[in-house]
Motif scaffolding. Structure first.
Motif, mmCIF file in Angstrom:
data_model
loop_
_atom_site.group_PDB
_atom_site.id
_atom_site.type_symbol
_atom_site.label_atom_id
_atom_site.label_comp_id
_atom_site.label_asym_id
_atom_site.label_seq_id
_atom_site.Cartn_x
_atom_site.Cartn_y
_atom_site.Cartn_z
ATOM 1 N N ILE A 50 31.787 -47.712 -36.359
ATOM 2 C CA ILE A 50 30.506 -47.007 -36.490
ATOM 3 C C ILE A 50 30.453 -46.075 -35.276
ATOM 4 C CG2 ILE A 50 28.001 -47.216 -36.676
ATOM 5 C CD1 ILE A 50 28.374 -50.171 -37.435
ATOM 6 N N HIS A 51 30.716 -44.802 -35.533
ATOM 7 C CA HIS A 51 30.806 -43.851 -34.423
ATOM 8 C C HIS A 51 29.414 -43.473 -33.908
ATOM 9 C CE1 HIS A 51 35.084 -43.282 -34.420
ATOM 10 N NE2 HIS A 51 35.112 -43.017 -35.708
ATOM 11 N N ALA A 52 29.411 -43.035 -32.620
ATOM 12 C CA ALA A 52 28.136 -42.657 -31.992
ATOM 13 C C ALA A 52 27.892 -41.152 -32.078
ATOM 14 C CB ALA A 52 28.162 -43.078 -30.532
ATOM 15 N N SER A 53 28.920 -40.373 -32.482
ATOM 16 C CA SER A 53 28.901 -38.904 -32.494
ATOM 17 C C SER A 53 29.140 -38.359 -31.084
ATOM 18 C CB SER A 53 27.593 -38.332 -33.057
ATOM 19 O OG SER A 53 27.741 -36.932 -33.248
ATOM 20 N N CYS A 66 26.752 -37.901 -38.490
ATOM 21 C CA CYS A 66 27.274 -39.081 -37.784
ATOM 22 C C CYS A 66 26.163 -39.728 -36.966
ATOM 23 C CB CYS A 66 28.441 -38.685 -36.890
ATOM 24 S SG CYS A 66 29.171 -40.085 -36.029
ATOM 25 N N ALA A 67 25.415 -38.900 -36.219
ATOM 26 C CA ALA A 67 24.344 -39.455 -35.382
ATOM 27 C C ALA A 67 23.280 -40.126 -36.265
ATOM 28 C CB ALA A 67 23.721 -38.348 -34.534
ATOM 29 N N GLU A 68 22.910 -39.453 -37.360
ATOM 30 C CA GLU A 68 21.911 -40.045 -38.270
ATOM 31 C C GLU A 68 22.492 -41.286 -38.959
ATOM 32 O OE1 GLU A 68 20.590 -37.312 -41.324
ATOM 33 O OE2 GLU A 68 19.364 -38.874 -42.273
ATOM 34 N N GLY A 69 23.775 -41.177 -39.365
ATOM 35 C CA GLY A 69 24.432 -42.294 -40.053
ATOM 36 C C GLY A 69 24.541 -43.519 -39.169
ATOM 37 N N SER A 112 25.621 -33.634 -29.371
ATOM 38 C CA SER A 112 25.926 -34.054 -30.747
ATOM 39 C C SER A 112 24.985 -35.142 -31.243
ATOM 40 C CB SER A 112 27.342 -34.626 -30.842
ATOM 41 O OG SER A 112 28.280 -33.666 -30.603
ATOM 42 N N GLY A 113 24.193 -35.710 -30.356
ATOM 43 C CA GLY A 113 23.203 -36.699 -30.804
ATOM 44 C C GLY A 113 23.534 -38.137 -30.456
ATOM 45 N N ALA A 114 24.612 -38.383 -29.685
ATOM 46 C CA ALA A 114 24.924 -39.765 -29.303
ATOM 47 C C ALA A 114 23.862 -40.257 -28.311
ATOM 48 C CB ALA A 114 26.310 -39.828 -28.674
#
Ligand code: FAD
Length: 374
Positions: A50-53, A66-69, A112-114
Motif C-alpha cells: 500500500i504505497h504512500a505516494s 495513490c494518495a487517495e487510494g 504528491s500527497g504522502a
C-alpha cells in the motif's frame, strides 16, 4: 444476455473495484474475463504494498489516486477485515551522497500527497527497525501491505451482491461502435463466440488495454496507448528471517527510473526481495537464477545480516507500461474517449504501479465517468 448497460473488460483488481462501484440495482453490468477466474494476471503478481505516494509527479493521476487510494484502502481493510498491516516504510541512504538526495525525494513525496513523511538519521532508523543499516532515511508512516487476493475477493463480493454478472474464460476480440453504444464480440475456449450490446464499455484489461483500445478503432501509437511489458523479478528469503526488517525498506531510487530492489514482507511472516525490472517482449514469468548475486549485492548494504545462501528465485510479474525502453515515464490514462468519437468508451490504459493501492480511488473515479456516460 444480449444487451446490458455496462460491460467491464478484465477481472483484475481494477476491473473488480470498478465493478463493485458501478453495481446498482437499476442497471445491468457484465464483467468479462479471459481466464477461468479473477486476478490471474498482474494483480496476483505484485509486491502487495500500500504505497504512500512518494515518487510520482505531483498532480499526476498516479500521485493523486495513490494518495487517495492509500486512505481509502486502509479504511476499507479495517471495516471489512481484509488482512493488511501498516508496516511503515524507510527509503534508506547508505552513503552521504544518497543522503543528499533525500530532501528532493521528501519534497516530491509531500507534493504528491504522502502524509507524515520526514527525514530521519541513521540512529532513529535503527530504533524504528534494528535490522536496517543506513546513514539517513525517509520515513513514510502510512505505507503498508495488503492481502491482494482477499482485497479482490472483497470487491467481487460487493459487485455480485450489487447484481453484477460475470463471465469467465471469454476473451474480448472485437469492439464495434453502434448507435447508442457498442457491440462487444467475445470468444469462448471452444472457439465459439457471442456478442453483447452495451451502452458503456470500461476497458480494465491491464496488459491487454492497448489491444482493446485498438479494437475500438483507436490509433494506439498516436495516443501513446501501446503497452510495453516490464517484467519484475523476485527472490525469496528462505532463512535468517529473524534478522531482517519487518518494515518495508527501499533504497534511494537508482538512476534507472525504478524504485530499486526492496524488501517485500508478507502477511504470513515471509519475505521476498524485488522487483528487479527488465523489458520483456511478451508475457512470460521465468526467473533467471543467475540474478541471485545481483539481488544480494543490491540489498546487502542496507540489510547487513543478509547471506547469499539465504535467497532463492521466486516469482515474476509484468507491468503494463505506456512507454518503452529509453522513453519518459507516462501517467495512467483514465478517461471517456468521447472526444475521439467513442462516447461511453471509458478507457483505462497503463495502470501499472501503484494500481493496486489506487484501486479504490480508480473505482470511484470510473463510477463518476460511468454516471456521466449513461
Ligand atoms: C512486479 C510488480 C509489482 C507491483 N507492486 C505493486 C505494489 O506493491 N503496489 C501497488 O499499488 N501496485 C503494484 N503493482 C501494480 C499493480 O499490481 C497493478 O497496477 C494492478 O494489479 C493492475 O490491475 P489491473 O486490474 O489493471 O490488471 P490485471 O490484474 O492484469 O487485470 C486485467 C485483466 O484483464 C484481463 N484481460 C485482458 N485482455 C482481455 C480481453 N481481451 N478479454 C477479456 N479479459 C481480458 C486479463 O486476463 C486480466 O485478468 C505491481 C505490479 C507488478 C507487475
Amino acid at each position: 444476455m444480449d444487451r446490458v448497460d455496462i460491460v467491464i473488460i478484465g477481472a483484475g483488481v481494477v476491473g473488480l473495484s470498478v465493478a463493485a462501484q458501478a453495481a446498482r440495482e437499476d442497471r445491468s453490468v457484465l464483467l468479462l474475463e479471459r481466464h477461468d477466474s479473477f486476478g490471474r494476471e498482474t494483480s496476483s503478481r505484485s509486491s502487495e504494498v500500500i504505497h504512500a505516494s512518494i515518487y510520482y509527479p505531483p498532480g499526476s493521476l498516479k500521485a493523486t489516486l495513490c494518495a487517495e487510494g492509500n486512505e481509502l484502502m486502509v479504511d476499507l481493510c479495517r471495516r471489512h477485515s481484509i488482512p493488511h498491516k501498516n508496516t511503515g516504510k524507510l527509503v534508506v541512504a547508505v552513503t552521504e551522497e544518497e543522503a543528499a538526495r533525500l530532501p528532493d525525494l521528501l519534497k516530491t513525496a509531500q507534493e504528491s500527497g504522502a502524509k507524515g513523511v520526514r527525514i530521519i538519521d541513521g540512529g532513529e532508523a535503527r530504533r524504528l527497525d534494528p535490522n536496517v543499516s543506513c546513514v539517513a532515511a525517509l520515513h513514510c508512516p502510512t505505507s503498508g501491505i495488503v492481502d491482494s487476493h482477499a482485497l479482490m475477493q472483497y470487491y467481487r463480493a460487493v459487485a455480485l451482491e450489487g447484481g453484477v454478472a460475470e463471465a469467465y474464460s471469454v476473451e474480448v476480440r472485437t469492439l464495434d461502435r453502434r448507435r447508442g453504444g457498442y457491440l462487444v464480440g467475445v470468444r469462448e475456449p471452444t472457439g465459439e463466440g457471442f456478442e453483447v450490446g452495451t451502452r458503456v464499455v470500461v476497458n480494465c484489461s491491464g496488459l491487454g488495454s492497448g489491444e482493446v483500445s485498438a479494437m475500438a478503432g483507436m490509433d494506439i501509437d498516436e495516443a501513446h496507448y501501446r503497452i510495453f511489458f516490464r517484467k519484475g523479478v523476485y527472490f525469496r528469503v528462505t532463512r535468517g528471517l529473524d534478522h531482517l526488517p519487518s518494515m518495508l525498506v527501499y533504497p534511494v531510487p537508482p538512476a534507472d527510473a525504478t524504485v530499486g530492489i526492496h524488501t517485500c514482507p508478507d502477511l504470513a511472516g515471509g519475505m521476498r526481495l524485488g522487483p528487479y525490472d527488465v523489458w520483456s517482449d511478451g508475457v512470460e514469468y521465468s526467473v533467471d537464477e543467475s540474478l541471485g548475486d545481483h539481488f544480494y549485492e543490491a540489498c546487502k548494504p542496507f540489510l547487513p545480516s543478509l547471506q547469499r545462501s539465504h535467497i532463492q528465485p521466486d516469482t515474476a510479474g509484468i507491468q503494463a507500461k505506456r512507454f518503452g525502453p529509453g522513453e519518459p515515464s507516462r501517467d495512467f490514462v483514465i478517461r471517456d474517449e468521447a472526444d475521439r468519437g467513442l462516447p461511453g468508451f471509458i478507457n483505462l490504459v497503463g495502470i501499472e504501479s501503484p494500481g493496486l493501492t489506487a484501486s479504490p480511488a480508480i473505482g470511484k473515479m470510473v463510477a463518476g465517468l460511468v454516471e456521466e456516460a449513461l
